[in-house]
Design a protein around this motif. Structure first.
Motif, mmCIF file in Angstrom:
data_model
loop_
_atom_site.group_PDB
_atom_site.id
_atom_site.type_symbol
_atom_site.label_atom_id
_atom_site.label_comp_id
_atom_site.label_asym_id
_atom_site.label_seq_id
_atom_site.Cartn_x
_atom_site.Cartn_y
_atom_site.Cartn_z
ATOM 1 N N GLY A 135 0.982 -1.099 0.079
ATOM 2 C CA GLY A 135 0.089 -0.001 0.077
ATOM 3 C C GLY A 135 0.980 1.060 -0.089
ATOM 4 N N ALA A 136 1.974 1.326 0.830
ATOM 5 C CA ALA A 136 2.983 2.420 0.685
ATOM 6 C C ALA A 136 3.400 2.529 -0.304
ATOM 7 C CB ALA A 136 4.067 2.201 2.126
ATOM 8 N N SER A 137 3.942 1.523 -1.200
ATOM 9 C CA SER A 137 4.637 1.643 -2.431
ATOM 10 C C SER A 137 3.808 2.410 -3.489
ATOM 11 C CB SER A 137 5.042 0.146 -2.878
ATOM 12 O OG SER A 137 6.103 -0.192 -1.835
ATOM 13 N N LEU A 138 2.552 1.890 -3.482
ATOM 14 C CA LEU A 138 1.418 2.254 -4.356
ATOM 15 C C LEU A 138 1.176 4.049 -4.156
ATOM 16 C CD1 LEU A 138 -0.372 1.024 -6.545
ATOM 17 C CD2 LEU A 138 -2.089 1.046 -4.874
ATOM 18 N N GLY A 139 0.907 4.064 -2.804
ATOM 19 C CA GLY A 139 0.648 5.571 -2.492
ATOM 20 C C GLY A 139 1.958 6.459 -2.926
ATOM 21 N N ILE A 140 2.960 6.153 -2.765
ATOM 22 C CA ILE A 140 4.488 6.734 -3.060
ATOM 23 C C ILE A 140 4.454 6.895 -4.625
ATOM 24 C CG2 ILE A 140 6.860 6.458 -3.254
ATOM 25 C CD1 ILE A 140 6.692 5.550 -0.486
ATOM 26 N N VAL A 141 3.809 6.003 -5.194
ATOM 27 C CA VAL A 141 3.993 6.034 -6.786
ATOM 28 C C VAL A 141 2.904 7.280 -7.366
ATOM 29 C CG1 VAL A 141 3.357 4.964 -9.009
ATOM 30 C CG2 VAL A 141 4.708 3.703 -7.349
#
Length: 570
Positions: free
Chosen positions: A330-336
């Motif tokens: 989820g964090a990776s997706l938000g950072i993208v």
């Protein structure tokens, strides 16, 4: 020959500075004449929900996943959520100032354009250069945190597990991050293709990201312990000072809402859409940030919260291996999503600065097929990929905060000046004197707080700030001319005044090293303006205008002669 011409031009720098530094444009000139220099127009395809998603996507993932853990551990303790509230108030007030300007001057230049039409070319350029610095550095920092969370998603607890250690390089620059570089390259290619498709991609990623936020908040409130907020050391173990110092650092989290204002040339019905997009996204993100920070501190005592990939690591420590992997995804997706939005905005800033001829006009070109600023997008992508490859987050994060706070401070000053001088037709002296007193008393209050002076110093300077605002509001009239395509900040000058006060206060809480790095950057961009920018704009605005006027006069004279001949023949 070129060198001789340049040296001759350089010898006339004082005259050109006198002519150009305070030169302003009208909103109509920004909307029409200057915009034409990009060739093709940007395509108006975005709606209000696109803007809200862009604003939310641009801010979410940056603050919570990058700054919350370190600030809770070392600066604010469990009261980090209060730091987010203070930063949110400052961001909301600044966003109101941005909103009024963006509706009145709906171009892609954001703060650069707002300050250029108010305070002149140099102030606009100085703010624009700082915004670009802020975007490039923050994007590089966030892309490195993407690597940390992505490694957590695959079960790797070491944040440097996917980085390569380069022997011989300085500490802080010796961990090469190739996944971050790859991410920036992929997003740059997407942004070169289309704004609308990039916006839809962001909308989808943001929707999933908010679901992950909901999962973390619910997990924190259901499984956390209230005693973690007060043990050890109480809810504010570092005191009120720690809360305010933390607010200055987490202000980095609110970089993103100003990106919405750079979409002004690509929005349907800007006067109604922009207020919803800017203010709405700030309110939504503020609520989510506070809840996320609170849930983190409920799950674990602040002195046990890891600084890197904090949320994933906390679930790992609790024994929730699967939750750690979910949070990593989820964090990776938000950072993208946040990177996508920030890279979208930074290219439009550089494009409009190129239109003004403060940097080479090549950056201003808009591709006729895609309707995107292709050249600016590619060059900025290369710059931030280069920084992301080498530089650690803590080296750039405070420099990002000082640049952001300075620009928001300038926009708030510009709104007061525009309302009371440009629109109300008052003499500028009274307003400039008020702005000087306001900044001075805010700075004095902030220094009194920083150096722990006696309480009466704080009361004195706070009282002077309040009194100056009351006197200014009473004695300097403000004429409100309602227009169909307008949006006005209510209760002026108080929102802008409080914004100025908070931005000054938060700037003084930053460490001296941030000011040293900022001073070097300020010197570099000022030298560039003196050696290149002022000469380029002088040629574009003064000499070209003289040629145009001369041509008009010649054509008019020729037309008169033809008319006289016709009359004689008749």
């Amino acid at each position: 020959m070129f060198l001789f011409t340049y040296l001759n031009s350089l010898s006339k720098t004082p005259q050109k500075l006198k002519k150009r530094m305070l030169a302003t444009w009208t909103p109509d000139q920004e909307l029409n004449k200057v915009r034409l220099r990009s060739g093709a127009d940007m395509k108006r395809k975005l709606t209000w929900y696109d803007l809200v998603a862009l604003g939310v996507g641009g801010m979410l993932g940056v603050g919570v996943f990058v700054t919350t853990g370190p600030v809770a551990r070392k600066t604010s303790g469990p009261s980090v959520f209060i730091s987010y509230i203070i930063a949110a108030v400052s961001a909301l007030l600044s966003s109101l100032c941005y909103t009024e300007f963006s509706v009145d001057v709906p171009v892609a230049g954001g703060a650069f354009s707002y300050l250029r039409v108010t305070f002149g070319e140099f102030v606009g350029y100085f703010a624009g250069a700082n915004i670009l610095m802020e975007y490039v550095l923050s994007n590089a920092a966030v892309s490195r945190s993407f690597t940390e969370y992505l490694s957590c998603a695959f079960g790797r607890n070491d944040p440097n597990s996917w980085r390569i250690h380069a022997h011989g390089l300085m500490q802080g620059y010796n961990m090469l991050d190739f996944p971050a570089v790859a991410l920036i390259i992929v997003l740059t290619i997407c942004l070169c293709h289309s704004t609308k498709e990039s916006s839809m991609l962001n909308l989808i990623m943001t929707a999933f990201h908010v679901m992950f936020f909901g999962f973390i908040i619910i997990a924190g409130f259901c499984n956390g312990k209230v005693e973690n907020l007060v043990k050890p050391g109480g809810i504010a173990p570092y005191g009120v000072r720690g809360i305010l110092d933390g607010a200055a650092i987490v202000y980095f989290s609110y970089i993103g809402y100003d990106t919405v204002s750079t979409m002004a040339e690509e929005i349907k019905n800007p006067s109604k859409t922009l207020p919803l997009g800017i203010v709405g996204s700030v309110l939504i993100v503020s609520a989510l940030y506070c809840l996320m920070a609170l849930s983190l501190c409920l799950l674990l005592p602040y002195n046990m919260i890891p600084e890197g990939a904090s949320f994933s690591a906390v679930f790992e420590l609790m024994g929730w291996k699967w939750a750690s992997n979910v949070v990593g995804v989820g964090a990776s997706l938000g950072i993208v999503a946040s990177l996508l939005v920030a890279m979208l905005g930074q290219a439009r800033y550089l494009c409009v600065i190129g239109r003004a001829r403060l940097v080479p006009s090549w950056f201003a070109k808009v591709h006729p097929t895609t309707g995107t600023p292709l050249n600016a997008t590619i060059v900025l992508g290369i710059c931030q990929a280069s920084i992301a490859l080498f530089t650690e987050l803590d080296i750039v994060i405070e420099m990002i905060s000082i640049g952001t706070l300075l620009v928001f401070y300038l926009v708030s000053n510009a709104l007061i000046f525009r309302r009371y001088v440009i629109l109300s037709k008052n003499p500028p002296l009274h307003t400039l004197l008020f702005l000087f007193l306001l900044s001075s008393t805010s700075f004095a209050f902030s220094l009194s707080w920083k150096f722990k002076l006696h309480w009466w110093n704080l009361m004195l300077f706070a009282g002077l700030t309040f009194s100056a605002t009351v006197i200014f509001q009473y004695f300097v009239p403000m004429i409100i001319m309602e227009r169909q395509e307008s949006w006005l900040v209510p209760f002026m000058p108080w929102p802008a005044t409080i914004s100025i006060f908070l931005n000054v206060f938060l700037m003084t809480t930053l460490k001296m090293v941030a000011y040293k790095r900022f001073g070097i950057w300020a010197g570099v961009i000022t030298i560039f303006y003196v050696l290149y920018g002022v000469h380029s704009t002088y040629h574009a605005e003064e000499i070209v205008e003289m040629v145009v006027v001369d041509n008009v006069n010649v054509n008019s004279s020729t037309q008169q002669q033809i008319t006289k001949v016709d009359i004689q023949l008749v």
